[in-house]
Enzyme design. Structure first.
Site, mmCIF file in Angstrom:
data_model
loop_
_atom_site.group_PDB
_atom_site.id
_atom_site.type_symbol
_atom_site.label_atom_id
_atom_site.label_comp_id
_atom_site.label_asym_id
_atom_site.label_seq_id
_atom_site.Cartn_x
_atom_site.Cartn_y
_atom_site.Cartn_z
ATOM 1 N N GLY A 164 39.790 50.004 38.862
ATOM 2 C CA GLY A 164 41.143 50.330 38.418
ATOM 3 C C GLY A 164 41.359 51.802 38.095
ATOM 4 N N LYS B 152 43.683 39.345 39.529
ATOM 5 C CA LYS B 152 43.711 39.530 38.068
ATOM 6 C C LYS B 152 44.927 38.786 37.479
ATOM 7 C CE LYS B 152 41.101 43.692 38.715
ATOM 8 N NZ LYS B 152 40.565 44.915 38.152
ATOM 9 N N SER C 65 38.277 50.200 43.126
ATOM 10 C CA SER C 65 39.207 51.123 43.780
ATOM 11 C C SER C 65 39.090 51.166 45.306
ATOM 12 C CB SER C 65 39.072 52.532 43.185
ATOM 13 O OG SER C 65 39.436 52.509 41.806
ATOM 14 N N GLU D 144 35.684 42.688 33.388
ATOM 15 C CA GLU D 144 36.768 42.476 32.408
ATOM 16 C C GLU D 144 36.492 41.247 31.540
ATOM 17 O OE1 GLU D 144 39.982 42.676 35.242
ATOM 18 O OE2 GLU D 144 39.569 44.802 35.534
ATOM 19 N N ASN E 186 41.010 39.996 44.313
ATOM 20 C CA ASN E 186 41.049 39.561 42.915
ATOM 21 C C ASN E 186 42.396 39.974 42.335
ATOM 22 O OD1 ASN E 186 40.711 39.138 40.191
ATOM 23 N ND2 ASN E 186 39.167 40.747 39.899
HETATM 24 P P1 PGA Z 1 40.308 47.545 41.639
HETATM 25 O O1 PGA Z 1 39.620 46.231 40.994
HETATM 26 O O2 PGA Z 1 40.205 47.367 43.145
HETATM 27 O O3 PGA Z 1 41.714 47.520 41.142
HETATM 28 O O4 PGA Z 1 39.519 48.700 41.178
HETATM 29 C C1 PGA Z 1 38.468 45.662 41.519
HETATM 30 C C2 PGA Z 1 38.024 44.503 40.684
HETATM 31 O O5 PGA Z 1 38.198 44.554 39.457
HETATM 32 O O6 PGA Z 1 37.498 43.502 41.202
#
Ligand code: PGA
Length: 254
Positions: A173, A11, A212, A97, A9
């Site tokens: 995150g 983002k 994460s 999100e 992802n």
């Molecule tokens: P992250 O995000 O690996 O940066 O924690 C995961 C996600 O939001 O799908």
């Protein structure tokens, strides 16, 4: 159990130009023969570039969201028809999100899931609890609610095209992933609930872990038979770390 699935992802990171250069580097590190299904979810604006770059591979393309309508006077929206036309076969829906910053609720997400499926797009439905909800013992009930409403009126046949991503909001995150035990416990709960509610077998559904995930913790997360892959945010933006996570999933499955 099905092959593991690793979805990246992106983002709101990378322009179309940056996406092309990422792909060039990533494909040097990617092993097509790995027993892993790989999905990339760049921003809408990079879908076309990635579709062109991925056609010689089996890597699938996803959008990070799609509208609950096919078309209309909805300024700024992107419909499932449009992402399908750009080569997407998956769509991420209900990411925390979107829930947190764009006010998406379960009813809207349910509408999106149904519309996506009607266009043969495979939804990756995200669910997960806030830290306060975990601390007050509400994890299972929050997730049950998200699933019952988000997957309302889904047939057993449709359920087979849905992937669930368990993403505890406190782990996204933050660099603080759930432990294998924490994730395994919730995945088992989700699996049992889905079997009971929709009458599908646990083996026919993939439940990904997200929050994460990185090359350091991937090996241990994938030791759990309950964890059928990962939805990767930050670590998918770097070709080397994304390739390492895919390699971990491959090694855990062979
Ligand atoms: P992250 O995000 O690996 O940066 O924690 C995961 C996600 O939001 O799908």
């Amino acid at each position: 159990m099905q092959r593991p699935l690793i979805a990246g992802n992106w983002k709101m990171y990378k322009t179309a130009t940056e996406a092309r250069s990422f792909l060039q580097d990533f494909l040097q590190l990617y092993h097509e023969e790995y027993a892993v299904d790989v999905v990339m979810a760049p921003p809408f604006t990079a879908l076309h570039a990635l579709h062109n770059g991925l056609h010689t591979t089996s890597i699938a393309l996803a959008a990070q969201n799609a509208s609950s309508e096919n078309e209309g006077a909805l300024t700024g929206e992107i419909s499932p028809l449009m992402i399908k036309d750009l080569g997407c076969t998956y769509v991420i829906l209900g990411h925390s999100e979107r829930r947190q910053h764009f006010g998406e609720g379960n009813a809207l997400i349910n509408k999106k899931v149904h519309l996506a499926l009607s266009h043969q797009l495979r939804p990756i439905l995200c669910v997960g609890e806030l830290l306060t909800e975990r601390e007050t013992g509400q994890t299972n009930s929050v997730i049950e609610h998200q699933l019952l409403e988000g997957l309302h009126e889904m047939t057993a046949e449709q359920m087979k095209s849905v992937t669930i991503a368990y993403e505890p909001v406190w782990a996204i995150g933050t660099g603080k992933a759930a432990t294998v035990d924490q994730a395994t416990e919730v995945h088992a709960y989700i699996g049992t609930m889905i079997e009971k509610t929709w009458g599908v077998t646990r083996e026919s559904i993939r439940i990904l872990y997200g929050g994460s995930v990185n090359p350091e913790n991937a090996d241990s997360l994938f030791t759990s038979p309950q964890i059928n892959g990962a939805l990767v945010g930050k670590a998918c933006l770097n070709p080397d770390s994304f390739a390492k996570i895919i390699a971990s999933a491959h090694h855990s499955s062979v």
